[in-house]
Motif scaffolding. Sequence first.
Motif, PDB file in Angstrom:
ATOM      1  N   GLU A 140       0.810  -1.221   0.000  1.00 13.12           N
ATOM      2  CA  GLU A 140       0.000   0.000   0.000  1.00 13.12           C
ATOM      3  C   GLU A 140       0.844   1.271   0.000  1.00 13.12           C
ATOM      4  N   ASP A 141       2.165   1.121   0.204  1.00 13.15           N
ATOM      5  CA  ASP A 141       3.053   2.280   0.222  1.00 13.15           C
ATOM      6  C   ASP A 141       3.752   2.498  -1.113  1.00 13.15           C
ATOM      7  N   LEU A 142       3.299   1.794  -2.140  1.00 12.69           N
ATOM      8  CA  LEU A 142       3.784   2.025  -3.502  1.00 12.69           C
ATOM      9  C   LEU A 142       2.755   2.850  -4.265  1.00 12.69           C
ATOM     10  N   ILE A 143       3.233   3.889  -4.941  1.00 16.67           N
ATOM     11  CA  ILE A 143       2.366   4.870  -5.598  1.00 16.67           C
ATOM     12  C   ILE A 143       2.565   4.772  -7.103  1.00 16.67           C
ATOM     13  N   THR A 144       1.475   4.644  -7.856  1.00 21.14           N
ATOM     14  CA  THR A 144       1.602   4.623  -9.309  1.00 21.14           C
ATOM     15  C   THR A 144       2.059   5.996  -9.795  1.00 21.14           C
ATOM     16  N   CYS A 145       2.894   5.994 -10.827  1.00 18.38           N
ATOM     17  CA  CYS A 145       3.497   7.247 -11.301  1.00 18.38           C
ATOM     18  C   CYS A 145       3.883   7.091 -12.770  1.00 18.38           C
ATOM     19  N   SER A 146       4.538   8.119 -13.301  1.00 17.03           N
ATOM     20  CA  SER A 146       5.023   8.048 -14.674  1.00 17.03           C
ATOM     21  C   SER A 146       6.273   7.183 -14.749  1.00 17.03           C
ATOM     22  N   LYS A 147       6.622   6.783 -15.943  1.00 17.22           N
ATOM     23  CA  LYS A 147       7.811   5.946 -16.137  1.00 17.22           C
ATOM     24  C   LYS A 147       9.071   6.680 -15.673  1.00 17.22           C
ATOM     25  N   GLU A 148       9.109   8.000 -15.880  1.00 16.58           N
ATOM     26  CA  GLU A 148      10.287   8.792 -15.518  1.00 16.58           C
ATOM     27  C   GLU A 148      10.476   8.874 -14.008  1.00 16.58           C
ATOM     28  N   GLU A 149       9.384   8.874 -13.247  1.00 15.66           N
ATOM     29  CA  GLU A 149       9.458   8.976 -11.785  1.00 15.66           C
ATOM     30  C   GLU A 149       9.642   7.619 -11.109  1.00 15.66           C
ATOM     31  N   ALA A 150       9.461   6.551 -11.854  1.00 17.76           N
ATOM     32  CA  ALA A 150       9.341   5.225 -11.252  1.00 17.76           C
ATOM     33  C   ALA A 150      10.648   4.723 -10.651  1.00 17.76           C
ATOM     34  N   TRP A 151      10.531   4.079  -9.488  1.00 21.88           N
ATOM     35  CA  TRP A 151      11.612   3.266  -8.919  1.00 21.88           C
ATOM     36  C   TRP A 151      11.546   1.858  -9.496  1.00 21.88           C
ATOM     37  N   PHE A 152      10.315   1.398  -9.730  1.00 18.90           N
ATOM     38  CA  PHE A 152      10.118   0.040 -10.228  1.00 18.90           C
ATOM     39  C   PHE A 152       9.142   0.064 -11.393  1.00 18.90           C
ATOM     40  N   SER A 153       9.493  -0.644 -12.446  1.00 21.39           N
ATOM     41  CA  SER A 153       8.619  -0.757 -13.611  1.00 21.39           C
ATOM     42  C   SER A 153       8.576  -2.218 -14.047  1.00 21.39           C
ATOM     43  N   GLY A 154       7.439  -2.638 -14.544  1.00 22.94           N
ATOM     44  CA  GLY A 154       7.329  -4.014 -15.008  1.00 22.94           C
ATOM     45  C   GLY A 154       5.951  -4.291 -15.562  1.00 22.94           C
ATOM     46  N   GLU A 155       5.710  -5.551 -15.851  1.00 17.01           N
ATOM     47  CA  GLU A 155       4.441  -5.979 -16.440  1.00 17.01           C
ATOM     48  C   GLU A 155       3.583  -6.664 -15.386  1.00 17.01           C
ATOM     49  N   LEU A 156       2.310  -6.316 -15.355  1.00 14.47           N
ATOM     50  CA  LEU A 156       1.399  -6.918 -14.400  1.00 14.47           C
ATOM     51  C   LEU A 156       1.183  -8.392 -14.745  1.00 14.47           C
ATOM     52  N   ALA A 157       1.524  -9.272 -13.806  1.00 10.10           N
ATOM     53  CA  ALA A 157       1.409 -10.712 -14.042  1.00 10.10           C
ATOM     54  C   ALA A 157       0.109 -11.283 -13.507  1.00 10.10           C
ATOM     55  N   VAL A 158      -0.330 -10.788 -12.336  1.00 11.80           N
ATOM     56  CA  VAL A 158      -1.540 -11.300 -11.697  1.00 11.80           C
ATOM     57  C   VAL A 158      -2.286 -10.137 -11.073  1.00 11.80           C
ATOM     58  N   ALA A 159      -3.611 -10.157 -11.183  1.00  9.06           N
ATOM     59  CA  ALA A 159      -4.453  -9.161 -10.513  1.00  9.06           C
ATOM     60  C   ALA A 159      -5.426  -9.889  -9.591  1.00  9.06           C
ATOM     61  N   GLU A 160      -5.464  -9.472  -8.314  1.00 13.22           N
ATOM     62  CA  GLU A 160      -6.397 -10.034  -7.334  1.00 13.22           C
ATOM     63  C   GLU A 160      -7.412  -8.961  -6.972  1.00 13.22           C
ATOM     64  N   ARG A 161      -8.644  -9.164  -7.382  1.00 12.57           N
ATOM     65  CA  ARG A 161      -9.713  -8.208  -7.062  1.00 12.57           C
ATOM     66  C   ARG A 161     -10.544  -8.798  -5.942  1.00 12.57           C
ATOM     67  N   LEU A 162     -10.417  -8.217  -4.756  1.00 18.69           N
ATOM     68  CA  LEU A 162     -11.045  -8.770  -3.563  1.00 18.69           C
ATOM     69  C   LEU A 162     -12.269  -7.985  -3.127  1.00 18.69           C
ATOM     70  N   GLY A 163     -12.775  -7.129  -3.991  1.00 21.13           N
ATOM     71  CA  GLY A 163     -13.937  -6.314  -3.640  1.00 21.13           C
ATOM     72  C   GLY A 163     -13.508  -4.988  -3.065  1.00 21.13           C
ATOM     73  N   GLY A 164     -13.158  -5.008  -1.773  1.00 24.60           N
ATOM     74  CA  GLY A 164     -12.730  -3.772  -1.121  1.00 24.60           C
ATOM     75  C   GLY A 164     -11.303  -3.389  -1.449  1.00 24.60           C
ATOM     76  N   GLN A 165     -10.507  -4.333  -1.920  1.00 23.26           N
ATOM     77  CA  GLN A 165      -9.105  -4.076  -2.236  1.00 23.26           C
ATOM     78  C   GLN A 165      -8.728  -4.763  -3.542  1.00 23.26           C
TER      79      GLN A 165
END
Length: 359
Positions: free
Chosen positions: A284-309
Amino acid sequence: MTAIALKQIRKTYGALQVIHDLDIDIESGEFLVLVGPSGCGKSTLLRMIAGLEDISGGILEIGGTVVNALPPSQRDIAMVFQDYALYPHMSVRENMAFGLKMRGTDEATIDSRVDRVAGTLQIQPFLDRRPAHLSGGQRQRVAMGRAIVREPSAFLFDEPLSNLDAALRVEMRLEIAKLHGRMKATTVYVTHDQVEAMTLADRIVVLNAGRIEQIGAPLDLYHRPASLFVARFIGSPTMNTMPAEVVSGPGGAAIRLGEKLLPLTGLSGGAVTQGAATFGIRPEDLITCSKEEAWFSGELAVAERLGGQTYGYVEIGEPRMLSVEFARSMAIQVADPIHVRPNMDAIHLFDTTSGRRIN
């Protein structure tokens, strides 16, 4: 006031030491949870408090009295076991009353206590049934009721919810929390489930191989883990961790992650030992940002949609995927490019050799 005091408590089986000189003070009315992986010694420690295991060394005090040599019946504690331990040939009422009868309590007092506790636990309709005719949740309520009617100075719970299904676990966890809120009885509770620990405890003791890793309030352990072990054990999904190096940068301490050299604005150059370290950040302490601002970049491998989170797991070239918590309204799909940076106030650094926190 200290209700239970463990002073340099240890347990050995021959040459094998499984509990290593533990010091814990449990306050009157406190709900203390012992948590850790299987084999860490938490159930053994609980059984030592109960008198079901001999103490190899140290002093155990209950209510200010040294009880090392006292049998369980004289320690004024009540224990709720993982497997309920109900007498199958007795009714619910007889199971709940049995301990009081063995202590010579008069019938009027027994009936009054059993009826009152049965009302509290909502098991009055089952008082004349036998355990075989009850559900798992009902049996656990009976086991709790049998302990409560004794009105002991302390309650001990040994993984009482582990045999229940997921829905019943949630229900019984709430029942235990409400019960403690009403009774304010000193409680020591063993579990390997960190969700139970976080939701029930006033304080948590994290055990690892018979040693204390950290003692503290649930959110203290979550936001400021004292070791890499605690950081990885408390929290779901677990904290993201990866190898790094602390170096001296132009403006103070900096951290090298792969090819990136990034300033740690909250640290001075002398605040940490320079050299190899383990970097940690919670999802929860990772913030989506632009590619230029990023510390980490990659491809989404799995998405877990749990309703509230919504959690995503991102391939960033490390052995472990990076777990990220996204806004639940955010439209993400597998194979999307993801760019994130950490909240600088929520970075964790651990010594690579000892695993202890260094910032």
